[in-house]
Design a protein around this motif. Structure first.
Motif, short mmCIF file in Angstrom:
data_model
loop_
_atom_site.label_atom_id
_atom_site.label_comp_id
_atom_site.label_asym_id
_atom_site.label_seq_id
_atom_site.Cartn_x
_atom_site.Cartn_y
_atom_site.Cartn_z
N UNK A 68 71.12 65.39 45.46
CA UNK A 68 71.62 65.91 46.74
C UNK A 68 70.55 66.58 47.60
N UNK A 69 69.61 67.29 46.98
CA UNK A 69 68.58 67.99 47.75
C UNK A 69 67.60 67.03 48.42
N UNK A 70 67.57 65.77 47.97
CA UNK A 70 66.61 64.80 48.50
C UNK A 70 67.22 63.80 49.47
N UNK A 71 68.55 63.79 49.58
CA UNK A 71 69.18 62.70 50.34
C UNK A 71 68.85 62.76 51.82
N UNK A 72 68.73 63.96 52.39
CA UNK A 72 68.49 64.04 53.84
C UNK A 72 67.11 63.53 54.21
N UNK A 73 66.15 63.72 53.33
CA UNK A 73 64.81 63.18 53.57
C UNK A 73 64.85 61.66 53.62
N UNK A 74 65.63 61.06 52.69
CA UNK A 74 65.78 59.59 52.67
C UNK A 74 66.49 59.12 53.95
N UNK A 75 67.57 59.82 54.32
CA UNK A 75 68.33 59.42 55.51
C UNK A 75 67.48 59.48 56.78
N UNK A 76 66.64 60.49 56.89
CA UNK A 76 65.77 60.59 58.07
C UNK A 76 64.79 59.43 58.14
N UNK A 77 64.34 58.96 56.98
CA UNK A 77 63.40 57.84 56.95
C UNK A 77 64.04 56.52 57.37
N UNK A 78 65.33 56.34 57.01
CA UNK A 78 65.96 55.02 57.23
C UNK A 78 66.83 54.96 58.48
N UNK A 79 67.04 56.08 59.15
CA UNK A 79 68.06 56.14 60.22
C UNK A 79 67.83 55.13 61.34
N UNK A 80 66.57 54.79 61.63
CA UNK A 80 66.29 53.88 62.74
C UNK A 80 66.45 52.41 62.38
N UNK A 81 66.61 52.10 61.07
CA UNK A 81 66.72 50.70 60.67
C UNK A 81 68.08 50.37 60.03
N UNK A 82 68.97 51.36 59.96
CA UNK A 82 70.25 51.14 59.28
C UNK A 82 71.09 50.08 59.97
N UNK A 83 71.19 50.14 61.30
CA UNK A 83 72.00 49.16 62.02
C UNK A 83 73.44 49.16 61.52
N UNK A 84 73.95 47.96 61.19
CA UNK A 84 75.34 47.87 60.70
C UNK A 84 75.40 47.68 59.19
#
Length: 260
Positions: A68-84
């Motif tokens: 849980x403590x690491x998930x936001x770092x991962x989300x910030x990295x992928x947010x621009x390529x997530x799409x649908x």
């Protein structure tokens, strides 16, 4: 489908093991610890990629299996390529809304599995964001059904799922350990105690399930007036064992609600 796994720890390993045993999907993985990712590749034939973004770009469903403590770092990295793409989080205590705060209004699934998925006997709580289509819900549910019993719930129940069934194997192991210690104290060897106590718990559960017995029926079948069983049960009640178990689960529930 193409399944991506970000984070190659114990739970991710159980998920990958179950998928490879029961389904035919292409799988990809990434972990900041390259050794873990390489082990994944060796054990499960999962294609190792070089970044979180590569996993997202190559997959239809992305399972984020970090702490849980690491998930936001991962989300910030992928947010621009997530799409649908469908993002699946198994992070305890992290709500859909908090994930949306980082990636936006994407297709998000929360899953709370337990470690028994590695023998296809897990319990998995699942909830979906409103943007996930019914066809996609069916695909995700089918994916996880190979790992055990899937219960689709309103998100408000996810903390209870976490406490009861995510933490549950540790609690059950604690109860089993207590019984094993009692057997050792009464003179059985450690190995005999382990084998016989596991058989006791397993046999009782199978008996209850196959014969549709309630807990009260089992106790009534075993308990005789003035006998040994009632002596033990009375002592358990005197020590408030049932209350302590309930309180422990409630504590786990409260902790799930307060994570991060």
């Amino acid at each position: 489908m193409k399944i991506g796994i970000i984070g190659c720890g114990n739970m991710a390993s159980s998920i990958a093991c179950s998928i490879t045993k029961t389904q035919k999907h292409q799988m990809f993985c990434y972990d900041v610890d390259e050794t873990k990712a390489e082990k994944f590749n060796e054990l499960y034939g999962v294609t190792k990629l070089m970044s979180e973004n590569e996993v997202v770009l190559n997959c239809d469903i992305i399972i984020i299996a970090v702490k849980p403590k690491d998930i936001f770092n991962v989300l910030r990295k992928i947010k621009d390529v997530v799409g649908d793409k469908i993002i699946v989080s198994i992070a305890a205590g992290i709500s859909v809304e908090r994930i949306k705060d980082v990636v936006g209004n994407k297709k998000i699934v929360r899953v709370m599995p337990n470690i028994n998925i590695n023998v296809e006997e897990g319990i998995l709580g699942v909830c979906f964001s409103e943007s996930v289509l019914q066809e996609e819900k069916d695909k995700v549910t089918e994916l996880f059904k190979s790992m055990g019993a899937v219960i689709v719930v309103d998100e408000k129940f996810m903390d209870a799922i976490t406490a009861l069934f995510g933490s549950g194997p540790a609690f059950v192991a604690h109860f089993v350990e207590s019984y094993i210690d009692a057997a050792v104290k009464l003179g059985f060897s450690k190995q005999e105690s382990y084998d016989l106590v596991l058989k006791l718990f397993y046999g009782t559960v199978v008996n209850m399930k196959n014969n549709m017995l309630t807990t009260y029926q089992v106790k009534d079948m075993v308990t005789s007036p003035g006998g040994t069983t009632i002596e033990g049960l009375v002592e358990f009640e005197r020590r408030a064992l049932k209350g302590a178990i309930i309180d422990g689960i409630i504590k786990a529930y409260e902790r799930s609600k307060s994570i991060l």
